[in-house]
Scaffold this motif. Structure first.
Motif, PDB file in Angstrom:
ATOM      1  N   CYS A  84      79.271  72.308   0.172  1.00 20.77           N
ATOM      2  CA  CYS A  84      78.303  72.234   1.270  1.00 20.77           C
ATOM      3  C   CYS A  84      76.953  71.734   0.761  1.00 20.77           C
ATOM      4  CB  CYS A  84      78.129  73.604   1.912  1.00 20.77           C
ATOM      5  SG  CYS A  84      79.554  74.189   2.860  1.00 20.77           S
ATOM      6  N   ARG A  85      76.578  72.201  -0.417  1.00 15.54           N
ATOM      7  CA  ARG A  85      75.278  71.834  -0.982  1.00 15.54           C
ATOM      8  C   ARG A  85      75.190  70.339  -1.280  1.00 15.54           C
ATOM      9  NH1 ARG A  85      71.019  70.774  -2.387  1.00 15.54           N
ATOM     10  NH2 ARG A  85      69.527  71.843  -3.725  1.00 15.54           N
ATOM     11  N   SER A  86      76.301  69.723  -1.631  1.00 13.14           N
ATOM     12  CA  SER A  86      76.304  68.315  -2.004  1.00 13.14           C
ATOM     13  C   SER A  86      76.635  67.379  -0.841  1.00 13.14           C
ATOM     14  CB  SER A  86      77.296  68.068  -3.146  1.00 13.14           C
ATOM     15  OG  SER A  86      78.614  68.383  -2.745  1.00 13.14           O
ATOM     16  N   GLU A  87      76.902  67.941   0.337  1.00  7.68           N
ATOM     17  CA  GLU A  87      77.240  67.129   1.507  1.00  7.68           C
ATOM     18  C   GLU A  87      75.959  66.711   2.235  1.00  7.68           C
ATOM     19  OE1 GLU A  87      78.146  64.925   4.024  1.00  7.68           O
ATOM     20  OE2 GLU A  87      80.063  65.645   3.230  1.00  7.68           O
ATOM     21  N   PRO A  88      75.567  65.425   2.182  1.00  8.70           N
ATOM     22  CA  PRO A  88      74.283  65.007   2.756  1.00  8.70           C
ATOM     23  C   PRO A  88      74.208  65.094   4.274  1.00  8.70           C
ATOM     24  CG  PRO A  88      75.547  63.096   2.029  1.00  8.70           C
ATOM     25  CD  PRO A  88      76.276  64.306   1.531  1.00  8.70           C
ATOM     26  N   ARG A  89      75.364  65.209   4.946  1.00 10.04           N
ATOM     27  CA  ARG A  89      75.339  65.306   6.409  1.00 10.04           C
ATOM     28  C   ARG A  89      75.187  66.745   6.890  1.00 10.04           C
ATOM     29  NH1 ARG A  89      81.015  62.710   7.472  1.00 10.04           N
ATOM     30  NH2 ARG A  89      81.392  64.045   5.656  1.00 10.04           N
ATOM     31  N   TRP A 176      61.664  70.745  -0.607  1.00  6.17           N
ATOM     32  CA  TRP A 176      62.481  69.642  -0.117  1.00  6.17           C
ATOM     33  C   TRP A 176      63.314  70.038   1.099  1.00  6.17           C
ATOM     34  CZ3 TRP A 176      62.376  64.605  -1.486  1.00  6.17           C
ATOM     35  CH2 TRP A 176      61.730  64.272  -2.680  1.00  6.17           C
ATOM     36  N   ILE A 177      63.021  71.158   1.714  1.00  8.28           N
ATOM     37  CA  ILE A 177      63.776  71.607   2.883  1.00  8.28           C
ATOM     38  C   ILE A 177      63.032  71.224   4.156  1.00  8.28           C
ATOM     39  CG2 ILE A 177      64.746  73.584   4.114  1.00  8.28           C
ATOM     40  CD1 ILE A 177      64.956  75.039   1.459  1.00  8.28           C
ATOM     41  N   ASP A 178      63.714  70.504   5.040  1.00  4.50           N
ATOM     42  CA  ASP A 178      63.139  70.219   6.349  1.00  4.50           C
ATOM     43  C   ASP A 178      62.952  71.556   7.072  1.00  4.50           C
ATOM     44  OD1 ASP A 178      62.965  69.712   9.205  1.00  4.50           O
ATOM     45  OD2 ASP A 178      63.670  67.676   8.815  1.00  4.50           O
ATOM     46  N   ALA A 185      66.455  67.537   1.113  1.00  8.13           N
ATOM     47  CA  ALA A 185      66.247  66.234   0.509  1.00  8.13           C
ATOM     48  C   ALA A 185      66.385  66.360  -1.020  1.00  8.13           C
ATOM     49  CB  ALA A 185      64.861  65.730   0.899  1.00  8.13           C
ATOM     50  N   PRO A 186      66.153  65.333  -1.823  1.00  5.22           N
ATOM     51  CA  PRO A 186      65.752  64.006  -1.334  1.00  5.22           C
ATOM     52  C   PRO A 186      66.930  63.128  -0.921  1.00  5.22           C
ATOM     53  CG  PRO A 186      65.721  64.037  -3.722  1.00  5.22           C
ATOM     54  CD  PRO A 186      66.097  65.429  -3.281  1.00  5.22           C
ATOM     55  N   TYR A 190      64.401  60.650   4.303  1.00  3.40           N
ATOM     56  CA  TYR A 190      63.327  61.628   4.291  1.00  3.40           C
ATOM     57  C   TYR A 190      61.978  60.975   4.009  1.00  3.40           C
ATOM     58  CZ  TYR A 190      66.061  65.922   4.553  1.00  3.40           C
ATOM     59  OH  TYR A 190      66.848  66.944   4.977  1.00  3.40           O
ATOM     60  N   ARG A 191      60.940  61.553   4.593  1.00  2.00           N
ATOM     61  CA  ARG A 191      59.583  61.098   4.313  1.00  2.00           C
ATOM     62  C   ARG A 191      58.646  62.280   4.454  1.00  2.00           C
ATOM     63  NH1 ARG A 191      56.614  59.719   8.963  1.00  2.00           N
ATOM     64  NH2 ARG A 191      57.718  60.026  10.923  1.00  2.00           N
ATOM     65  N   ARG A 192      57.571  62.232   3.745  1.00  2.00           N
ATOM     66  CA  ARG A 192      56.580  63.294   3.812  1.00  2.00           C
ATOM     67  C   ARG A 192      55.558  62.943   4.879  1.00  2.00           C
ATOM     68  NH1 ARG A 192      55.392  67.289   0.177  1.00  2.00           N
ATOM     69  NH2 ARG A 192      56.461  66.264  -1.539  1.00  2.00           N
ATOM     70  N   ALA A 193      55.268  63.895   5.769  1.00  2.00           N
ATOM     71  CA  ALA A 193      54.352  63.628   6.866  1.00  2.00           C
ATOM     72  C   ALA A 193      52.922  63.444   6.370  1.00  2.00           C
ATOM     73  CB  ALA A 193      54.404  64.764   7.887  1.00  2.00           C
ATOM     74  N   GLU A 194      52.560  64.220   5.373  1.00  2.00           N
ATOM     75  CA  GLU A 194      51.223  64.124   4.790  1.00  2.00           C
ATOM     76  C   GLU A 194      51.376  64.126   3.274  1.00  2.00           C
ATOM     77  OE1 GLU A 194      49.299  67.556   6.286  1.00  2.00           O
ATOM     78  OE2 GLU A 194      49.203  66.839   8.351  1.00  2.00           O
ATOM     79  N   THR A 195      50.282  63.911   2.585  1.00  2.00           N
ATOM     80  CA  THR A 195      50.337  63.843   1.126  1.00  2.00           C
ATOM     81  C   THR A 195      50.971  65.078   0.526  1.00  2.00           C
ATOM     82  OG1 THR A 195      48.343  62.506   1.136  1.00  2.00           O
ATOM     83  CG2 THR A 195      48.985  63.513  -0.959  1.00  2.00           C
TER      84      THR A 195
END
Length: 221
Positions: A84-89, A176-178, A185-186, A190-195
């Motif tokens: 589960c940890r390695s499944e990107p979906r 790295w957790i949404d 992520a990564p 994925y993208r960072r909303a702010e710095t």
């Protein structure tokens, strides 16, 4: 006529495994996306359990599993959780495991052992497995990394229960957790909303977080 419950001397290791961000995925990305993720998760559970008894039951996005002893639970979860940890979906999953006396009624299990397993699953952070002493002792004997969390009060349980985190899968990095859907992520989208702000898997999750940040607390170490 109902099947009588078995109450004489039966013990089991009971595990609950659920998708940490399932409700948010349905709310933010829609029911079709949530069902697609659930299909992936269910297939992975069935594969990990192929050499054991089938899951006792499904409760929404949660699988309740039962084993004769902690060693079998660790073997099955040692296959499932890293997969589960390695499944990107798949968002991060969390799990709770307890061992003790149970009451069997047909193909279902009841009792305090089951209730405690369910309660500690609710305490687990995304990507974490929490267990009680019998399971933690078995894991330590197998050379698996075990970290003491201390005694915790659980709802409807009279005494505090000593809990342990067991690392069957690589630990999730909270940064790295949404915070919305609990994807980890990564990954390329994925993208960072702010710095120094949180990472998001999509503009939809970022928008949901912006509208109600208190609804989606950031993960902590």
């Amino acid at each position: 006529m109902s099947t009588p419950a078995s109450i004489a001397g039966e013990t089991a290791t009971v595990a609950f495994v659920d998708i940490a961000g399932f409700s948010a995925i349905a709310d933010v990305h829609g029911d079709a996306s949530a069902i697609a993720i659930l299909d992936i998760f269910e297939a992975m559970v069935r594969e990990a359990m192929s050499g054991f008894s089938p899951p006792i039951k499904w409760i929404g996005d949660e699988a309740m599993l039962a084993f004769h002893e902690p060693e079998a639970a660790l073997e099955a979860l040692g296959s499932l959780l890293p997969a589960c940890r390695s499944e990107p979906r798949l968002p991060l999953v969390r799990a709770g495991v307890n061992h003790g006396p149970v009451v069997r009624r047909g193909n279902d299990l009841f009792g305090s052992t089951v209730n405690i397993a369910a309660r500690i699953t609710g305490l687990a952070t995304p990507g974490q497995l929490i267990a009680t002493p019998p399971v933690a002792e078995s894991a330590a004997a197998r050379g698996i990394l075990v970290r003491e969390l201390g005694p915790r009060a659980l709802r409807s349980v009279a005494e505090e229960v000593p809990l342990f985190a067991i690392e069957l899968a690589p630990a999730a990095d909270p940064s790295w957790i949404d915070p919305v859907c609990k994807m980890h992520a990564p990954y390329a989208p994925y993208r960072r909303a702010e710095t120094d702000g949180p990472w998001f898997c999509s503009a939809r999750c970022e928008s949901a977080y912006r509208k109600s940040p208190k609804t989606y607390p950031l993960a902590r170490r």
